[in-house]
Design a protein around this motif. Structure first.
Motif, PDB file in Angstrom:
ATOM      1  N   ASP A 151     -17.309   5.527  22.309  1.00 28.64           N
ATOM      2  CA  ASP A 151     -18.201   6.638  22.662  1.00 28.64           C
ATOM      3  C   ASP A 151     -18.020   7.113  24.091  1.00 28.64           C
ATOM      4  O   ASP A 151     -18.334   8.266  24.415  1.00 28.64           O
ATOM      5  CB  ASP A 151     -19.666   6.244  22.454  1.00 28.64           C
ATOM      6  CG  ASP A 151     -20.010   6.066  20.982  1.00 28.64           C
ATOM      7  OD1 ASP A 151     -19.474   6.821  20.158  1.00 28.64           O
ATOM      8  OD2 ASP A 151     -20.791   5.164  20.664  1.00 28.64           O
ATOM      9  N   SER A 156     -13.741  12.959  23.489  1.00 29.53           N
ATOM     10  CA  SER A 156     -13.588  12.312  22.187  1.00 29.53           C
ATOM     11  C   SER A 156     -14.844  12.543  21.364  1.00 29.53           C
ATOM     12  O   SER A 156     -15.959  12.357  21.853  1.00 29.53           O
ATOM     13  CB  SER A 156     -13.334  10.818  22.369  1.00 29.53           C
ATOM     14  OG  SER A 156     -13.314  10.148  21.130  1.00 29.53           O
ATOM     15  N   THR A 157     -14.664  12.947  20.107  1.00 27.39           N
ATOM     16  CA  THR A 157     -15.798  13.232  19.223  1.00 27.39           C
ATOM     17  C   THR A 157     -15.636  12.468  17.913  1.00 27.39           C
ATOM     18  O   THR A 157     -14.640  12.661  17.210  1.00 27.39           O
ATOM     19  CB  THR A 157     -15.895  14.740  18.905  1.00 27.39           C
ATOM     20  OG1 THR A 157     -15.944  15.485  20.119  1.00 27.39           O
ATOM     21  CG2 THR A 157     -17.121  15.042  18.061  1.00 27.39           C
ATOM     22  N   TYR A 269     -11.908  10.055  14.533  1.00 29.78           N
ATOM     23  CA  TYR A 269     -12.446  10.751  15.698  1.00 29.78           C
ATOM     24  C   TYR A 269     -11.403  11.712  16.261  1.00 29.78           C
ATOM     25  O   TYR A 269     -10.191  11.536  16.091  1.00 29.78           O
ATOM     26  CB  TYR A 269     -12.927   9.772  16.762  1.00 29.78           C
ATOM     27  CG  TYR A 269     -11.901   8.763  17.235  1.00 29.78           C
ATOM     28  CD1 TYR A 269     -11.166   8.964  18.405  1.00 29.78           C
ATOM     29  CD2 TYR A 269     -11.673   7.586  16.518  1.00 29.78           C
ATOM     30  CE1 TYR A 269     -10.236   8.025  18.838  1.00 29.78           C
ATOM     31  CE2 TYR A 269     -10.750   6.648  16.945  1.00 29.78           C
ATOM     32  CZ  TYR A 269     -10.038   6.872  18.106  1.00 29.78           C
ATOM     33  OH  TYR A 269      -9.102   5.950  18.532  1.00 29.78           O
ATOM     34  N   LYS A 286     -11.722  22.597  16.264  1.00 29.71           N
ATOM     35  CA  LYS A 286     -12.654  21.498  16.514  1.00 29.71           C
ATOM     36  C   LYS A 286     -13.999  21.766  15.847  1.00 29.71           C
ATOM     37  O   LYS A 286     -14.544  20.890  15.160  1.00 29.71           O
ATOM     38  CB  LYS A 286     -12.834  21.313  18.024  1.00 29.71           C
ATOM     39  CG  LYS A 286     -13.847  20.245  18.402  1.00 29.71           C
ATOM     40  CD  LYS A 286     -13.996  20.141  19.910  1.00 29.71           C
ATOM     41  CE  LYS A 286     -15.091  19.126  20.269  1.00 29.71           C
ATOM     42  NZ  LYS A 286     -15.261  19.006  21.736  1.00 29.71           N
ATOM     43  N   ILE A 290     -15.540  19.515  12.673  1.00 25.01           N
ATOM     44  CA  ILE A 290     -16.826  18.834  12.877  1.00 25.01           C
ATOM     45  C   ILE A 290     -17.823  19.272  11.801  1.00 25.01           C
ATOM     46  O   ILE A 290     -18.539  18.448  11.222  1.00 25.01           O
ATOM     47  CB  ILE A 290     -17.373  19.124  14.291  1.00 25.01           C
ATOM     48  CG1 ILE A 290     -16.544  18.367  15.339  1.00 25.01           C
ATOM     49  CG2 ILE A 290     -18.843  18.728  14.387  1.00 25.01           C
ATOM     50  CD1 ILE A 290     -16.910  18.695  16.771  1.00 25.01           C
TER      51      ILE A 290
END
Length: 302
Positions: A151, A156-157, A269, A286, A290
């Motif tokens: 995290d 970074s997601t 991720y 992105k 998501i």
């Protein structure tokens, strides 16, 4: 005003060599010979009157002046590339680095939806088990990685934490009386840092003393899925990667009281290099991916 600036091409060559710490790797990225890279760097050093690299037997290392130039050259070239991509009429291509299984079983089957939303953007997929350095390799615009998500990692997601389940064709399930009769399909990870997800741990303590497992291993998770689709056994795989096969009813969830239905796996991720965080094309991809995973997570049973 710009009379003292060296040619742009020499800056491009220098940038590649500085990022990759190698004239040979720079030549591969630029599709030229190592000799051509060496000549360009030498000419640039002569024009600037300073050494940019220390040449060693099998590597090159930036000097202090080289480090100063490298930082600015990298930033300026990336900004220039992003702006040109945004204003150009040519189709914008973004390159995504990810695993072979994720590309084959999820990304490629879902790309048509992205193209309909963003017809001016084309996605090129680079696969492999080697982890690319996306901060240095300009050929890669972003990455979708698999493993334990950190995290605290910058830019970074986390997209989703997968569920591991058991999947087979309806005909195969009808042909067996119990899991002890089945051929059990699993992945043998190349990366030994990844936690093991195996039938042995999945059914630990669940079978009788006289029952043994008939396990077949494959190097890639999508090979396991393909074997299951061919009716060769029950696959122990990510529910995410069989999403399309389940929707088409090619595979079904194998449920048995002898084994837990699903267990948590690892995470997918997304990583965006610092120089690309403001790119409109990359931001569009992105946001799309998501949103896709948000909808997927909402559809999972709680």
């Amino acid at each position: 005003m710009y009379s003292q600036l060296p040619p742009l091409n020499s800056i491009k060559v220098f940038d590649a060599a500085a990022r990759l710490k190698s004239f040979k790797k720079a030549a591969e990225e630029l599709h030229v010979t190592p000799t051509a890279v060496s000549h360009q760097i030498k000419a640039l050093e002569e024009a600037l009157g300073t050494l940019l690299f220390e040449r060693k037997t099998r590597a090159v290392q930036l000097t202090r002046d080289g480090e100063l130039l490298a930082e600015t050259a990298y930033s300026v070239l990336q900004q220039l590339t992003n702006v040109i991509n945004e204003i150009s009429n040519a189709k914008n291509i973004i390159t995504i680095s990810t695993t072979s299984s994720f590309a084959a079983m999820w990304l490629v089957p879902n790309l048509e939806e992205f193209y309909k939303l963003h017809p001016g953007i084309e996605v090129a997929v680079k696969t492999g088990e080697q982890v690319d350095d996306i901060e240095k390799d300009r050929r890669i615009d972003l990455a979708i990685r698999y493993g334990v998500h950190n995290d605290s990692k910058k830019n970074s997601t986390k997209l989703v934490t997968e569920k591991i389940g058991m999947y087979a064709t309806p005909n195969y399930i009808e042909s067996i009386n119990s899991i002890a009769d089945a051929h059990l399909l699993e992945t043998r990870w190349h990366n030994d840092k990844l936690p093991s997800i195996s039938w042995k741990t999945f059914v630990s303590g669940k079978l009788g003393a006289t029952e043994t497992l008939k396990v077949r291993q494959f190097d890639q998770e999508h090979h396991v899925i393909q074997a299951a689709l061919a009716g060769q056994g029950i696959a122990l795989v990510s529910s995410l990667l069989v999403e399309n096969a389940i929707a088409q009813q090619w595979l079904v969830d194998y449920k048995t009281a002898a084994v837990n239905h699903t267990t948590k796996g690892m995470s997918y991720y997304l990583l965006v290099p610092e120089h690309n965080i403001r790119s409109k094309s990359i931001l569009a991809f992105k946001n799309w991916v998501i949103k896709k995973f948000e909808l997927y997570s909402e559809s999972l049973p709680q």
